[in-house]
Design an enzyme around this catalytic site. Structure first.
Site, PDB file in Angstrom:
ATOM      1  N   CYS A 180       1.768  -5.362  -3.033  1.00  0.00           N
ATOM      2  CA  CYS A 180       0.346  -5.548  -2.684  1.00  0.00           C
ATOM      3  C   CYS A 180      -0.541  -4.433  -3.239  1.00  0.00           C
ATOM      4  O   CYS A 180      -1.593  -4.685  -3.837  1.00  0.00           O
ATOM      5  CB  CYS A 180       0.184  -5.648  -1.178  1.00  0.00           C
ATOM      6  SG  CYS A 180       1.210  -4.510  -0.256  1.00  0.00           S
TER       7      CYS A 180
ATOM      8  N   HIS B  42      -5.915  -3.292   2.269  1.00  0.00           N
ATOM      9  CA  HIS B  42      -5.557  -2.019   1.637  1.00  0.00           C
ATOM     10  C   HIS B  42      -6.768  -1.481   0.876  1.00  0.00           C
ATOM     11  O   HIS B  42      -7.529  -2.269   0.308  1.00  0.00           O
ATOM     12  CB  HIS B  42      -4.430  -2.222   0.631  1.00  0.00           C
ATOM     13  CG  HIS B  42      -3.064  -2.425   1.216  1.00  0.00           C
ATOM     14  ND1 HIS B  42      -2.771  -2.351   2.576  1.00  0.00           N
ATOM     15  CD2 HIS B  42      -1.897  -2.725   0.602  1.00  0.00           C
ATOM     16  CE1 HIS B  42      -1.482  -2.586   2.761  1.00  0.00           C
ATOM     17  NE2 HIS B  42      -0.915  -2.812   1.593  1.00  0.00           N
TER      18      HIS B  42
HETATM   19  C1  2RA Z   1       3.492  -2.165   2.648  1.00  0.00           C
HETATM   20  N1  2RA Z   1       3.395  -2.709   0.288  1.00  0.00           N
HETATM   21  O1  2RA Z   1       2.263  -2.074   2.580  1.00  0.00           O
HETATM   22  C2  2RA Z   1       4.279  -2.656   1.446  1.00  0.00           C
HETATM   23  C3  2RA Z   1       4.905  -3.997   1.710  1.00  0.00           C
HETATM   24  N2  2RA Z   1       3.919  -4.992   1.940  1.00  0.00           N
HETATM   25  O2  2RA Z   1       4.169  -1.889   3.645  1.00  0.00           O
END
Ligand code: 2RA
Length: 335
Positions: free
Chosen positions: A128, A242
């Site tokens: 991601c 994110h």
């Molecule tokens: C996380 N990228 O953010 C890793 C798995 N989705 O934990």
């Protein structure tokens, strides 16, 4: 033509989002095959208003399946994806299991959709944080040729799946009521009103597996084997988006104004950048939609003479563009 589509891990956060994306994008699903582990058999998922029973994930379950969307962990993907391919399916797998295999394309459609056709049955969905960071980096690279990335990520609890979401909600309630938080799984420490600079395990030079993904996946997706990446991945008390602070070094000069122009025309990107009015990307704004928001686009004041370098900030929904939507976008190329 209508396809028989299996979702491996259909009851998890990403699997559930994949179902929603298939509906929203009117994917030609002739038959849905929701697969999960033993403990979820007997549950149902809702697809196009109908309740569909969840079946046990096992090799035989892939008989007659055309496309598999993988939303399970590395171990289950490693065990079952080859079984699905053996039975004639093409798999788009969100686990880390196959991402760096030479024969497995690793794809962000806005960047390297052309790699999809080289698949031998499995196409890997990138991590991601890699997807959310590279969607805006790529159009800048096309003009000025990227040589180095310095990235700090601020990753949502949803990256740890439903357990991450429920744990953060639980901890926030404890903090609000003054109760001790107690256990912190799936996180190493309390996440509420805290930051955890560790996602995954550490290697021998002090980088986590999550941080090395940005380098290793970035090189493969952008076909830049010499790309230099320094990444710090941090878990933050945010639900499902994110965020990333990215400094990009280029071979050629690139002004912030020109970068903004390029990004405004870039696929999968929304420029949200008016600092004078405190307008910039934030997780509250990017959750539950598919674009990567980009802002705080500015010259890198620390760049040594002769080094072309820009810094920007971006946010994107980890469950959607960071996982489910990107996988469904890849599957659309298989139709
Ligand atoms: C996380 N990228 O953010 C890793 C798995 N989705 O934990």
């Amino acid at each position: 033509a209508q396809k028989t589509v299996a979702i491996l891990g259909a009851t998890g956060v990403v699997g559930t989002q994949m179902l929603q994306c298939l509906e929203e994008r009117d994917f030609p699903v002739g038959k849905l095959v929701p697969l999960a582990s033993e403990r979820s058999v007997g549950k149902t998922v809702t697809f196009r208003g109908e309740r569909v029973p969840v079946q046990l994930a096992c090799p035989e379950a892939f008989e007659g399946v055309d496309i598999v969307l993988g939303a399970a962990g590395d171990a289950q993907a490693k065990e079952l994806m080859p079984e699905a391919v053996k039975r004639g399916a093409t798999c788009v797998d969100n686990s880390h299991a196959f991402r760096l295999y030479d024969e497995v394309p690793l794809v962000i459609p806005e960047i390297n959709a052309g790699d999809i056709a080289k698949n031998q049955g499995i196409i890997a969905n990138p991590n991601c944080a890699t997807i959310i960071g590279l969607v805006p980096v790529w159009p800048l690279h096309q003009e000025a040729h990227v040589t180095r990335l310095i990235v700090s990520t601020y990753q949502a609890a949803s990256g740890a799946g439903m357990p991450g979401l429920t744990e953060l909600e639980r901890e926030m309630a404890c903090v609000a009521s003054g109760e001790p938080v107690g256990q912190t799984k799936p996180f190493q420490h309390q996440l509420a009103v805290n930051l955890i600079p560790q996602i995954g395990g550490f290697n021998e030079v002090g980088y986590t597996s999550e941080e090395m993904k940005m380098q290793n996946e970035g090189r493969k997706i952008m076909h830049l084997p010499e790309l230099r990446v320094n990444c710090t991945c941090v878990r933050v008390p945010v639900m499902r988006s994110h965020s990333e602070s990215i400094t990009v070094e280029f071979e050629k000069p690139l002004s912030p104004e020109r970068a903004r122009q390029i990004l405004e025309a870039a696929p999968g990107v929304k420029v949200v950048d008016d600092p004078a009015n405190s307008v910039y990307p934030m997780p509250l704004d990017t959750s539950d939609q598919d674009l990567v928001y980009v802002g705080r686009i500015r010259e890198d004041l620390s760049a040594p003479d002769g080094v072309n370098s820009l810094t920007f900030w971006c946010c994107g929904d980890q469950i959607r563009k960071g996982a489910a939507t990107n996988a469904v976008q890849i599957a659309e190329y298989l139709l």
